[in-house]
Design an enzyme around this catalytic site. Structure first.
Site, PDB file in Angstrom:
ATOM      1  N   GLU A 297      28.791   8.815  10.340  1.00 12.66           N
ATOM      2  CA  GLU A 297      27.856   9.935  10.170  1.00 12.66           C
ATOM      3  C   GLU A 297      26.403   9.462  10.099  1.00 12.66           C
ATOM      4  OE1 GLU A 297      29.321  12.117   6.722  1.00 12.66           O
ATOM      5  OE2 GLU A 297      30.620  13.294   8.038  1.00 12.66           O
ATOM      6  N   ASP A 376      38.315  15.831   6.040  1.00  5.82           N
ATOM      7  CA  ASP A 376      37.273  15.675   5.032  1.00  5.82           C
ATOM      8  C   ASP A 376      37.547  16.612   3.864  1.00  5.82           C
ATOM      9  OD1 ASP A 376      34.967  14.849   3.827  1.00  5.82           O
ATOM     10  OD2 ASP A 376      33.599  15.924   5.141  1.00  5.82           O
ATOM     11  N   GLU A 404      33.580  20.253  -3.377  1.00  8.02           N
ATOM     12  CA  GLU A 404      32.717  20.533  -2.228  1.00  8.02           C
ATOM     13  C   GLU A 404      33.353  21.581  -1.312  1.00  8.02           C
ATOM     14  OE1 GLU A 404      31.887  17.097   0.186  1.00  8.02           O
ATOM     15  OE2 GLU A 404      30.787  18.250   1.670  1.00  8.02           O
TER      16      GLU A 404
END
Ligand code: GCV
Length: 691
Positions: A297, A376, A404
């Protein structure tokens, strides 16, 4: 548009409510504590000395005072009156693994034997927990050890925490406890000490201070400029047997060191890292090591220099080796510039494709750390194939305890069932029974290191975790790292009792809801393993197509006829084949693929019949309606607990349940309408779906 950014809770440091001491509010154990413990707590003896042993004594004294109103007297080990005896002289009472302990009760003494000082501290905490659970001195007896060497809580904290909490600028939980007012905390360590105490109480033995993405200010944590301050934090954690780790930036030699390169095979670069390690260990002699997000990333890595992950990881491991440190290298490596038009490529396959060819080439003080699933931290993913595909490399599993993607500390989402699924998953790497737990504790392949790590859900608020019930995820994570065999229910029961006391009504209402809560969240967000129907960047709130045409490789491929990603061998990307037999066939075959993962592995028509007997579209409608209804029902149940729960906590949870209901309603309506518009199929129960 609804604001889906993090909702802070108040910071009320003046008001040390039960929330701050969490499950360790000893005073609240008074009601249940067995009287038969009292004589033992009048006196204590301690053999040996040391920092952590000192902490164990302090905790014992604190428990005596707070539970029994006793100031215990120190006696010597020959004392014939009842006492509690702490010792590191392990003559076979405790196992020999680090941190092992045994508690033994006789008429004259309760003896807590530790294999080491941490073992004694853990034993003391277990003894106190037994009191909080209403057990007797006889029932408190046990002998425990953990095969999981590294039990690490990872703070994805940053200097900018609390300023702006969007992607990569802070912790997903809230404001950092380590970085306040854009500075590293350097003076009053009380809160950090209180936190270390919570960590040790569930036997977490390592903490990483900063985010895996490492901007320049965080890079400096490992330099002379910041190390005196970082060392103060490490000193505080050490009192509770917790070792500090830091995330590093692979290109630091260029950015900080003014070298022209960060090539891991360059001698100058090697020396630079070795000097950095030497410096760190001068300040922090028990420093744990580095955690690295490289070539991932946008973070730099060895690929820039034509090198591979072995070159990168081993270079860092070599720098740490003389000091006993470990390099934890993340397997979160994939192409984040994918093209949704290209169906031949699949992000799910990336990690194993990248790391399997390197198996066996890593230094023995490298641990490869892989997220539980191939994507993820979605509410539902299959278990990553990296655990099935490597046999010669130390491995750790990485969970995300901060919510998250699982309700942003606003929804109740008890994550222990998700963690258990991954740890219990059978990789079949060495035949039946080759669980992920046995891969990551090193026992399956007899490897020297392994671990369970979690992205921390701790922030700077009165409950540490924004949502009071999210403390259960912190507690549960710790309990599982120590003993992956514990059940989700056992852990939830313990946590509820230690936190809210022993009122039956609280247990009857809270326990079933906690155990269902992850499936409820899954039910009103994304169906059948598909994930990602959320607003990009904030990662919260409904947006079915939010990620659909992005470069992230996270697609659902919904059209008017069907939904799901074909990852089969015959017609799809072939990810199913990365699993060992018989798991690969189980997932590859549409007939045997479990419902909850169907759309992860198969593209199916909306009319496809699930094992449950429902069609896919009906499942989507039902899950969205029913999950929300259950939350609404739970709010009523919660309200019936008024007077039994601390009023402030009661109100806070009630308020957050209101937010949960509002947001789950948004999810229900957006997702149902989306699929109704696409499929043209009505809800067979005739409920309201907006047009
Ligand atoms: C800290 C995702 C998350 C990021 C995280 C990253 C990672 O992209 O949204 O918050 O970065 O994964 O795990 O490296």
């Amino acid at each position: 548009m609804h604001d889906y950014h993090i909702q802070y809770t108040d910071v009320r440091k003046d008001d040390h409510l039960a929330g701050y001491y969490a499950w360790m509010n000893f005073k609240s154990y008074r009601k249940i504590a067995a009287e038969s413990f009292k004589p033992f707590f009048e006196r204590y003896a301690c053999t040996g000395s040391g920092l952590v042993l000192g902490t164990a004594q302090k905790e014992l004294i604190r428990a005596a005072k707070e539970i029994f109103d006793i100031n215990p007297v120190r006696v010597d080990t020959a004392c014939e009156q009842p006492h509690i005896r702490l010792t590191t002289e392990n003559n076979g009472e405790a196992e020999t693994l680090p941190g092992s302990f045994a508690i033994k009760t006789t008429t004259g003494a309760i003896t807590v034997t530790g294999q080491d000082e941490s073992g004694v501290l853990y034993g003391v905490f277990n003894l106190i927990r037994s009191i909080g659970l209403g057990q007797t001195p006889e029932q408190a007896q046990k002998s425990e050890s953990s095969k999981v060497e590294l039990r690490l809580y990872h703070h994805w904290d940053m200097y900018k925490s609390g300023e702006s909490l969007v992607l990569n600028t802070g912790t997903w939980a809230g404001r950092s406890i380590f970085f306040k007012n854009r500075e590293l905390v350097t003076d009053d360590m009380t809160q950090i000490r209180d936190y270390a105490r919570l960590l040790a109480s569930v036997h977490i033995n390592a903490l990483c201070l900063n985010n895996v993405n490492v901007p320049i200010r965080e890079m400096r944590l490992m330099t002379e400029e910041m190390l005196p301050h970082v060392a103060r934090i490490a000193d505080t954690l050490r009192e509770y047997g917790v070792r500090l780790f830091l995330c590093i930036h692979f290109a630091a030699p260029v950015v900080l060191g003014a070298l022209g390169t960060a090539d891991p095979l360059d001698e100058g670069v090697k020396k630079w890292w070795s000097d950095i390690a030497d410096t760190i260990y001068r300040y922090i002699p028990d420093f744990g090591g580095f955690i690295v997000k490289a070539d991932s990333e946008g973070e730099p890595g060895p690929f820039t220099y034509g090198r591979d992950h072995v070159d990168g990881a081993n270079m860092l491991a070599e720098a740490l080796k003389p000091h006993g440190g470990i390099a934890i290298w993340r397997c979160f490596v994939y192409d984040c510039h994918m093209d949704w038009r290209d169906r031949t490529r699949d992000r799910a396959k990336a990690a194993l494709e990248c790391f399997q060819p390197l198996d066996g080439k890593f230094a023995d003080n490298v641990i490869l750390q892989t997220q539980n699933g191939p994507f993820d931290f979605q509410p539902r993913e299959p278990v990553s194939t990296v655990f099935s595909g490597l046999s010669k490399t130390n491995q750790a599993i990485e969970f995300q305890i901060v919510q998250e993607y699982t309700g942003r500390q606003t929804h109740i989402c008890y994550l222990v069932p998700l963690l258990k699924e991954a740890l219990d998953f059978d990789t079949y790497s060495k035949g039946e029974g080759s669980t992920v737990a046995s891969v990551v504790d090193g026992s399956l392949y007899n490897l020297p290191h392994g671990g369970i790590t979690g992205v921390s859900n701790i922030c700077d608020d009165e409950y540490w975790t924004s949502h009071p019930i999210a403390q259960a995820n912190f507690y549960g994570f710790g309990r599982l790292t120590w003993n992956p065999q514990l059940s989700s229910e056992e852990i939830a029961r313990e946590w509820i009792s230690l936190t809210f006391g022993h009122e039956k009504k609280i247990m009857d209402i809270l326990l079933p809801f906690m155990l269902e809560s992850r499936e409820l969240y899954e039910g009103y967000t994304a169906p059948l393993g598909i994930g990602w129907m959320i607003v990009p960047e904030v990662k919260y709130g409904p947006d079915v197509d939010g990620y659909e045409y992005t470069p992230w490789g996270t697609y659902n491929y919904a059209d008017r006829d069907g939904i799901g990603v074909d990852r089969t061998k015959e017609t799809g990307a072939g990810y199913t084949m990365q699993y060992n037999s018989p798991v690969c066939d189980l997932y590859n075959n549409i007939e045997t693929c479990p419902d909850e993962l169907l759309l992860f592995f198969h593209h199916v028509p909306y009319t496809h019949k699930l094992h449950s007997g429902k069609t896919v579209i009906q499942h989507i409608y039902d899950a969205h309606f029913e999950s929300l209804d259950r939350v609404v029902q739970f709010r009523e149940e919660w309200r019936s607990l008024e007077g039994l729960i601390d009023p402030h906590c009661f109100e806070l949870v009630d308020k957050r349940l209101g937010m949960q209901i509002t947001d789950a309603t948004d999810f229900r309506d957006v997702v149902n309408t989306y699929f109704h518009r696409f499929s043209g199929i009505d809800d067979e129960k005739g409920r309201k779906i907006y047009q």
